[in-house]
Scaffold this motif. Structure first.
Motif, mmCIF file in Angstrom:
data_model
loop_
_atom_site.group_PDB
_atom_site.id
_atom_site.type_symbol
_atom_site.label_atom_id
_atom_site.label_comp_id
_atom_site.label_asym_id
_atom_site.label_seq_id
_atom_site.Cartn_x
_atom_site.Cartn_y
_atom_site.Cartn_z
ATOM 1 N N ARG A 101 0.828 -1.209 0.000
ATOM 2 C CA ARG A 101 0.000 0.000 0.000
ATOM 3 C C ARG A 101 0.864 1.262 0.000
ATOM 4 O O ARG A 101 0.525 2.252 -0.662
ATOM 5 C CB ARG A 101 -0.958 -0.016 1.185
ATOM 6 C CG ARG A 101 -2.083 -1.031 1.005
ATOM 7 C CD ARG A 101 -3.224 -0.842 1.986
ATOM 8 N NE ARG A 101 -4.368 -1.635 1.564
ATOM 9 C CZ ARG A 101 -5.299 -1.249 0.687
ATOM 10 N NH1 ARG A 101 -5.220 -0.042 0.149
ATOM 11 N NH2 ARG A 101 -6.287 -2.031 0.346
ATOM 12 N N SER A 118 -6.214 -7.153 -4.512
ATOM 13 C CA SER A 118 -6.704 -5.798 -4.269
ATOM 14 C C SER A 118 -7.088 -5.100 -5.566
ATOM 15 O O SER A 118 -7.898 -4.169 -5.561
ATOM 16 C CB SER A 118 -5.646 -4.979 -3.524
ATOM 17 O OG SER A 118 -4.468 -4.851 -4.307
ATOM 18 N N TYR A 140 -9.532 -4.481 0.420
ATOM 19 C CA TYR A 140 -8.641 -4.905 1.488
ATOM 20 C C TYR A 140 -8.752 -6.427 1.663
ATOM 21 O O TYR A 140 -9.488 -6.909 2.527
ATOM 22 C CB TYR A 140 -8.993 -4.205 2.803
ATOM 23 C CG TYR A 140 -8.738 -2.721 2.797
ATOM 24 C CD1 TYR A 140 -7.510 -2.215 3.187
ATOM 25 C CD2 TYR A 140 -9.732 -1.826 2.389
ATOM 26 C CE1 TYR A 140 -7.255 -0.843 3.182
ATOM 27 C CE2 TYR A 140 -9.497 -0.457 2.380
ATOM 28 C CZ TYR A 140 -8.255 0.028 2.775
ATOM 29 O OH TYR A 140 -8.014 1.378 2.763
ATOM 30 N N ARG A 143 -8.782 -8.148 5.047
ATOM 31 C CA ARG A 143 -9.957 -8.049 5.907
ATOM 32 C C ARG A 143 -11.024 -9.076 5.550
ATOM 33 O O ARG A 143 -12.146 -9.021 6.065
ATOM 34 C CB ARG A 143 -10.551 -6.640 5.833
ATOM 35 C CG ARG A 143 -9.591 -5.549 6.302
ATOM 36 C CD ARG A 143 -10.214 -4.170 6.193
ATOM 37 N NE ARG A 143 -9.255 -3.109 6.532
ATOM 38 C CZ ARG A 143 -9.503 -1.802 6.422
ATOM 39 N NH1 ARG A 143 -10.700 -1.408 5.977
ATOM 40 N NH2 ARG A 143 -8.567 -0.914 6.742
#
Length: 267
Positions: A101, A118, A140, A143
């Protein structure tokens, strides 16, 4: 010189027994593998693919032995059962995707049967195709609630070497870091094809001295180094070349099929 006593042959799939642009091994290679198996040699596929795509090639070849998937992150029976699995440390995986990221690069989060990215792209689509799975995409992936066996930062041929070097500086040997041309993959330190192959051999009661392995890429290096005879191909990357005992000459025919046919004469 080829080993006289060979009880197990381990084969990488993509670039080794399945050529670019093709979906299954050639008829000649398929016949050579079948003959080895009929002679009592255990033939094991060891692939970077996920289980469905690896199992499809194993079934095409008529194999019965367990298969090694996802760079060695998991070992499966052909009915889908997991014999061995090596999850990545969750905190380390989060640090890797955090770095992705920071770089504003796409990344992958996966286990033996799910592949989450992603951002979608041609490389992730192709990996999903050969792996026989549907690529999932979410902002994400970490998650998702999926316990990961590995993560990867997707970049370019120019960027990937420096990303690999940066992760090696950060993690050292606490992760097994694979330096592919356009993706840097992080898995558990014991998740590699060599370790997975050693476990299969132990299950079969086969000694390392009786094993031949053939591959062409960084994820094959541990397997080529572990086997009594590690065989690389002429187009192999530097990691596979360094780990191999022998390199098959490139020719207009089928060097892997020819090697297996020669091996059969010594069984």
């Amino acid at each position: 010189m080829l080993p006289v006593a060979v009880k197990l042959v381990a084969l990488d799939i993509d670039g080794t027994i399945v050529r670019p642009g093709e979906d299954v091994p050639s008829p000649r290679l398929t016949a050579a593998v079948g003959a080895l198996q009929s002679a009592g040699v255990v033939v094991v596929l060891a692939s970077g693919r996920m289980f469905p795509g690896t199992a499809a090639v194993a079934r095409h070849l008529g194999l019965h032995a367990p298969v090694i998937c996802q760079q060695g992150c998991s070992v499966h029976t052909l009915d889908g059962g997991i014999i061995h699995e090596f999850p990545i440390d969750h905190a380390a995986a989060l640090r890797v995707v955090g770095y992705a990221r920071v770089l504003d690069r796409a990344y992958e989060w996966f286990n033996p049967v799910r592949y989450i990215v992603s951002r979608e792209g041609p490389a992730t689509a192709e990996y999903g195709r050969v792996s026989g799975i549907t690529v999932e995409c979410m902002d994400y992936p970490e998650r998702s609630g999926l316990p990961a066996t590995g993560v990867g930062i997707i970049s370019t041929r120019v960027e990937a070497p420096e990303i690999h070097r940066a992760l090696v500086r950060q993690f050292g040997e606490t992760l097994h870091l694979l330096d592919f041309p356009e993706v840097t993959v992080a898995v558990a330190p014991d998740a590699n094809k060599g370790h997975a192959l050693s476990l299969i051999c132990a299950d079969f009661g086969i000694e390392r001295a009786d094993v031949v392995a053939i591959g062409d890429s960084v994820n094959d290096a541990a397997m080529l180094a572990w086997a009594r005879r590690g065989i690389a191909l002429a187009h192999s990357d530097a990691y596979a070349m360094d780990a191999a005992d022998e390199v098959l000459a490139e020719n207009d025919g089928e060097p892997v099929a020819e090697f297996l046919e020669d091996l059969l004469r010594l069984v």
